[in-house]
Structure formats: structure tokens, C-alpha cells
Design an enzyme around this catalytic site. Structure first.
Site, PDB file in Angstrom:
ATOM      1  N   GLY A 277      45.985  44.159  54.686  1.00  0.00           N
ATOM      2  CA  GLY A 277      47.147  44.673  55.404  1.00  0.00           C
ATOM      3  C   GLY A 277      47.464  46.105  54.993  1.00  0.00           C
TER       4      GLY A 277
ATOM      5  N   ASN B 209      43.807  36.420  56.045  1.00  0.00           N
ATOM      6  CA  ASN B 209      43.367  35.688  57.237  1.00  0.00           C
ATOM      7  C   ASN B 209      43.283  36.621  58.455  1.00  0.00           C
ATOM      8  OD1 ASN B 209      46.010  36.123  57.955  1.00  0.00           O
ATOM      9  ND2 ASN B 209      46.504  33.971  58.367  1.00  0.00           N
TER      10      ASN B 209
ATOM     11  N   LYS C 153      55.625  28.926  56.571  1.00  0.00           N
ATOM     12  CA  LYS C 153      54.569  28.272  55.776  1.00  0.00           C
ATOM     13  C   LYS C 153      53.864  29.289  54.888  1.00  0.00           C
ATOM     14  CE  LYS C 153      53.095  24.419  58.715  1.00  0.00           C
ATOM     15  NZ  LYS C 153      52.040  23.980  59.635  1.00  0.00           N
TER      16      LYS C 153
ATOM     17  N   ASN D 190      51.133  27.640  46.588  1.00  0.00           N
ATOM     18  CA  ASN D 190      49.698  27.667  46.259  1.00  0.00           C
ATOM     19  C   ASN D 190      49.377  28.750  45.237  1.00  0.00           C
ATOM     20  OD1 ASN D 190      48.976  25.519  47.872  1.00  0.00           O
ATOM     21  ND2 ASN D 190      48.589  26.795  49.679  1.00  0.00           N
TER      22      ASN D 190
ATOM     23  N   LYS E  85      49.676  29.318  37.517  1.00  0.00           N
ATOM     24  CA  LYS E  85      50.014  28.403  36.403  1.00  0.00           C
ATOM     25  C   LYS E  85      48.737  27.872  35.758  1.00  0.00           C
ATOM     26  CE  LYS E  85      52.475  24.122  35.499  1.00  0.00           C
ATOM     27  NZ  LYS E  85      52.083  22.824  36.025  1.00  0.00           N
TER      28      LYS E  85
ATOM     29  N   TYR F 268      61.343  34.597  58.352  1.00  0.00           N
ATOM     30  CA  TYR F 268      60.911  35.606  57.382  1.00  0.00           C
ATOM     31  C   TYR F 268      61.902  35.704  56.220  1.00  0.00           C
ATOM     32  CZ  TYR F 268      59.197  40.169  55.683  1.00  0.00           C
ATOM     33  OH  TYR F 268      58.697  41.206  54.914  1.00  0.00           O
TER      34      TYR F 268
ATOM     35  N   GLN G 238      60.855  27.198  34.511  1.00  0.00           N
ATOM     36  CA  GLN G 238      60.325  25.862  34.212  1.00  0.00           C
ATOM     37  C   GLN G 238      58.969  25.914  33.508  1.00  0.00           C
ATOM     38  OE1 GLN G 238      60.643  23.400  37.710  1.00  0.00           O
ATOM     39  NE2 GLN G 238      59.354  21.799  36.865  1.00  0.00           N
TER      40      GLN G 238
HETATM   41  N1  LIG Z   1      55.839  47.212  54.792  1.00  0.00           N
HETATM   42  C1  LIG Z   1      57.110  46.970  54.540  1.00  0.00           C
HETATM   43  O1  LIG Z   1      57.999  47.698  54.988  1.00  0.00           O
HETATM   44  C2  LIG Z   1      57.496  45.810  53.669  1.00  0.00           C
HETATM   45  C3  LIG Z   1      58.814  45.732  53.216  1.00  0.00           C
HETATM   46  C4  LIG Z   1      59.182  44.641  52.427  1.00  0.00           C
HETATM   47  C5  LIG Z   1      58.255  43.692  52.078  1.00  0.00           C
HETATM   48  N2  LIG Z   1      56.988  43.799  52.532  1.00  0.00           N
HETATM   49  C6  LIG Z   1      56.055  42.725  52.185  1.00  0.00           C
HETATM   50  O2  LIG Z   1      54.849  43.274  51.704  1.00  0.00           O
HETATM   51  C7  LIG Z   1      53.766  42.466  52.130  1.00  0.00           C
HETATM   52  C8  LIG Z   1      52.761  43.314  52.865  1.00  0.00           C
HETATM   53  O3  LIG Z   1      53.378  43.891  54.005  1.00  0.00           O
HETATM   54  P1  LIG Z   1      52.604  44.901  54.968  1.00  0.00           P
HETATM   55  O4  LIG Z   1      53.583  45.864  55.507  1.00  0.00           O
HETATM   56  O5  LIG Z   1      51.389  45.389  54.281  1.00  0.00           O
HETATM   57  O6  LIG Z   1      52.241  43.916  56.168  1.00  0.00           O
HETATM   58  P2  LIG Z   1      50.836  43.630  56.867  1.00  0.00           P
HETATM   59  O7  LIG Z   1      51.123  42.763  58.042  1.00  0.00           O
HETATM   60  O8  LIG Z   1      50.114  44.902  57.119  1.00  0.00           O
HETATM   61  O9  LIG Z   1      50.063  42.830  55.737  1.00  0.00           O
HETATM   62  C9  LIG Z   1      50.209  41.454  55.545  1.00  0.00           C
HETATM   63  C10 LIG Z   1      48.812  40.871  55.389  1.00  0.00           C
HETATM   64  O10 LIG Z   1      48.911  39.479  55.142  1.00  0.00           O
HETATM   65  C11 LIG Z   1      47.918  38.822  55.924  1.00  0.00           C
HETATM   66  N3  LIG Z   1      48.363  37.442  56.115  1.00  0.00           N
HETATM   67  C12 LIG Z   1      49.417  37.005  56.848  1.00  0.00           C
HETATM   68  N4  LIG Z   1      49.518  35.675  56.757  1.00  0.00           N
HETATM   69  C13 LIG Z   1      48.524  35.270  55.935  1.00  0.00           C
HETATM   70  C14 LIG Z   1      48.104  33.998  55.452  1.00  0.00           C
HETATM   71  N5  LIG Z   1      48.739  32.870  55.799  1.00  0.00           N
HETATM   72  N6  LIG Z   1      47.023  33.946  54.634  1.00  0.00           N
HETATM   73  C15 LIG Z   1      46.356  35.068  54.284  1.00  0.00           C
HETATM   74  N7  LIG Z   1      46.710  36.295  54.717  1.00  0.00           N
HETATM   75  C16 LIG Z   1      47.788  36.387  55.534  1.00  0.00           C
HETATM   76  C17 LIG Z   1      47.834  39.633  57.190  1.00  0.00           C
HETATM   77  O11 LIG Z   1      46.638  39.443  57.921  1.00  0.00           O
HETATM   78  C18 LIG Z   1      47.957  41.052  56.637  1.00  0.00           C
HETATM   79  O12 LIG Z   1      46.697  41.584  56.266  1.00  0.00           O
HETATM   80  C19 LIG Z   1      54.344  41.343  52.973  1.00  0.00           C
HETATM   81  O13 LIG Z   1      54.502  40.196  52.177  1.00  0.00           O
HETATM   82  C20 LIG Z   1      55.686  41.879  53.381  1.00  0.00           C
HETATM   83  O14 LIG Z   1      56.604  40.850  53.615  1.00  0.00           O
HETATM   84  C21 LIG Z   1      56.579  44.831  53.325  1.00  0.00           C
END
Ligand SMILES: NC(=O)c1ccc[n+]([C@@H]2O[C@H](COP(=O)([O-])OP(=O)(O)OC[C@H]3O[C@@H](n4cnc5c(N)ncnc54)[C@H](O)[C@@H]3O)[C@@H](O)[C@H]2O)c1
Length: 290
Positions: A15, A37, A94, A102, A108, A148, A165
Site C-alpha cells: 500500500g 492481498n 474483519k 491474527n 505472542k 473503519y 495480559q
Molecule cells: N494514509 C493515511 O492517511 C492513514 C491515516 C491513518 C491511518 N492509516 C493506516 O495506515 C495503514 C496504511 O494505510 P495506507 O494509506 O497505506 O492505505 P493503502 O490502502 O494504500 O494500504 C493498505 C494496504 O493493506 C492491504 N490490505 C487491505 N486489506 C488487507 C487484508 N485483509 N489482508 C492483507 N492486506 C490487506 C491493501 O491491499 C493495501 O496494500 C492502514 O492501516 C490505515 O488505516 C493511514
């Protein structure tokens, strides 16, 4: 395994933020396993790392068990912009909740340190400005953003319960809206910088405390891109936060961290990235509507 190199698992590594983290950690000499994924991430984001001996990519959905051997886990997997996380809200929850269970279970078993990419969305539509870490938020638990917001809140709960814990070494960063090269073309998020350090036993806020309204941002982008686009004003989506601003006192004092990139510098780098991507031709339109 005999290697003394630190082995790190990055979920969501293909991502926007994850791919930068993969790049940074590989450059620091870490052995990186990127798990994704590819729901919103792109293989292209990590294509430049694929030939490197200390980088490996695996297609996997973190809502399913994962058996790997690593020293640290960075849990970033989760669609991050409303258009993506509301596409399949049940899967979003999920990913946050079962994915966290997971990854925490894995940490852990391995006695590995684990980082959670949390979010300013845990504050919902805040009633306090700016938002310090102690603020508990104002989230609608049954609205369209809840998959979310509540998913991330529950993930935080799980992280802190594993800490209390099971004495797991956890780091939780509440990241405010971030943009830059490799973000998804459909993202409409605003700025901050991202850092991988955080605190043990308490969440920490990371973001840019310089506030910019969406209207100002739209004007700046139109001016910087020379676009002929006209601004259309629409009603605010349900539960959309009206105003948000990170209080980064803790990050400044404890981590000695503050954002380095101002809005216009960040925008010009992002615009340059998208210009190059658009110049490559077809494909982007398809991704933009995925
Ligand atoms: N970019 C932002 O502004 C921001 C702000 C706060 C928090 N976050 C958090 O940072 C993390 C990354 O955000 P991002 O901006 O890079 O988003 P993004 O959508 O570019 O990256 C998320 C990645 O997770 C993968 N993914 C989603 N569901 C999945 C699953 N079930 N199994 C495996 N891979 C999965 C996606 O394919 C993607 O590559 C996220 O958890 C997001 O909530 C981002």
C-alpha cells in the site's frame, strides 16, 4: 534461520504507507516480508524491491492465519479511504479486528514487537480541538464509517489487552491524514508525515498540526496543477468529521518528532508522481474506479 539480520513482517506492505516502510527498512539492512492481498495496494508499489535479496512479497489476506518467523511486525493492512473501506464494510472490520487478532497471536508466539497503524478516525467527529491522545473520541458506532473507526478502535483495545495480559511489546500510532507518492488515485486525504516509532503502553499521535480546510486544499491543488476543474460543493457525507487537528505535543517531547514536509512541498512531489503515472497511459483509470 542463522541470519542475524532483523526479520520484519509488514502487512499492507504494497500500500501507500506500507511500500514506503518496506523501502525504508530494506535500505536500513532489514529483511522484509511484505504481506498484502492487493485490495487497494499495488504490486507496482514494491516492484522496485522485488529483485533485492532481502525483500520478499507474499499475497495473503490477514483475516486468515499466517505462519512465518519474524522479529517484528508492522500491521498496516486495511483499506484507508472511505471509498475503499465502505466498499465491503464487513471485510473492513474483519481486516482490522480478525487481522489484529491474527497478528497479535503471531507476535505472542514469536515474542515479537508489534506496531499498529491506528488512525485519527478513532476520534470520530471530535468535540475537542486539537486532539490529544487522552481524548476518547466521538464515534457513531452504527454509521457508514464505523466499520473503519470502530474496527481500528477494537484493534487498539486488542493491542492494549495483549500488552496488559501477555506483556507483548506493542506500539500504536494514531496517524492523521497523510498523502504522497504511491497513495491510491482515489484518495482524498490531507497531509502529514509518517514515522514508525511510537510509545510502549500508550498510543501516540502523528500528524501535521497545520490545519488546512478542504476548500483551501482544493484551491491550492487547482492552482498547482493548472487544472481547469471547477469546484463542486456537496453536502458532507454522513458522520464525516468537520474539523480535525493533531496535538503532537507527545510526539515532539517523547519521540522528538515533528513533520518536516509542508503542504506545498508534499503536494508538488505528489503531483509529480501522478503526472508520471498518467504519462504511462492506460491502467490508472481502471485502478481509479476499482
Ligand atoms: N494514509 C493515511 O492517511 C492513514 C491515516 C491513518 C491511518 N492509516 C493506516 O495506515 C495503514 C496504511 O494505510 P495506507 O494509506 O497505506 O492505505 P493503502 O490502502 O494504500 O494500504 C493498505 C494496504 O493493506 C492491504 N490490505 C487491505 N486489506 C488487507 C487484508 N485483509 N489482508 C492483507 N492486506 C490487506 C491493501 O491491499 C493495501 O496494500 C492502514 O492501516 C490505515 O488505516 C493511514
Amino acid at each position: 534461520m542463522s541470519s542475524v539480520r532483523k526479520r520484519v513482517l509488514i502487512t499492507g506492505g504494497a500500500g501507500f504507507l506500507g511500500s514506503h516502510l518496506c523501502e525504508r527498512l530494506v535500505a536500513q539492512g532489514t529483511d522484509v516480508l511484505c504481506v498484502d492481498n492487493y485490495f487497494t495496494g499495488r504490486k507496482d508499489n514494491v516492484a522496485h524491491l522485488l529483485g533485492l535479496p532481502h525483500f520478499e512479497a507474499m499475497r495473503h489476506d490477514i483475516t486468515h492465519s499466517l505462519f512465518v518467523e519474524v522479529d517484528e511486525i508492522y500491521n498496516l493492512a486495511c483499506p484507508a479511504s472511505p471509498i475503499h473501506y465502505q466498499f465491503d464494510p464487513v471485510q473492513t472490520t474483519k481486516t482490522s479486528v480478525i487481522g489484529a487478532i491474527n497478528m497479535l497471536g503471531l507476535a505472542k508466539r514469536l515474542k515479537a514487537k508489534i506496531f499498529q497503524a491506528s488512525t485519527s478516525e478513532v476520534y470520530g467527529d471530535p468535540t475537542l480541538h486539537p486532539q490529544p491522545e487522552v481524548y476518547r473520541g466521538n464515534v457513531n458506532p452504527i454509521g457508514p464509517r464505523a466499520c473503519y473507526d470502530e474496527g481500528k478502535r477494537c484493534a487498539e483495545t486488542l493491542f492494549f489487552d495483549y500488552f496488559r495480559q501477555h506483556s507483548l511489546k506493542i506500539k500504536v500510532a494514531r496517524i492523521f491524514n497523510t498523502f504522497g507518492p504511491r497513495m491510491h488515485p482515489n484518495d482524498g486525504r490531507v497531509v502529514s508525515n509518517f514515522i514508525v516509532q511510537a510509545l510502549q503502553g500508550a498510543p501516540i499521535t502523528l500528524g501535521n498540526p497545520v490545519e488546512t480546510s478542504v476548500a483551501e486544499l482544493a484551491d491550492i491543488i487547482i492552482a498547482m496543477t493548472g487544472s481547469r476543474s471547477k469546484i463542486t460543493r456537496r453536502p458532507l457525507p454522513i458522520d464525516d468529521p468537520i474539523q480535525r487537528c493533531p496535538d503532537i505535543t507527545e510526539a515532539k517531547t517523547i519521540l522528538e518528532w515533528q513533520p518536516k514536509t509542508d503542504l506545498k512541498t508534499g503536494l508538488s512531489r505528489t503531483i509529480e508522481y501522478f503526472d508520471k503515472l498518467l504519462a504511462k497511459g492506460p491502467g490508472l483509470e481502471h485502478e481509479a474506479t476499482a
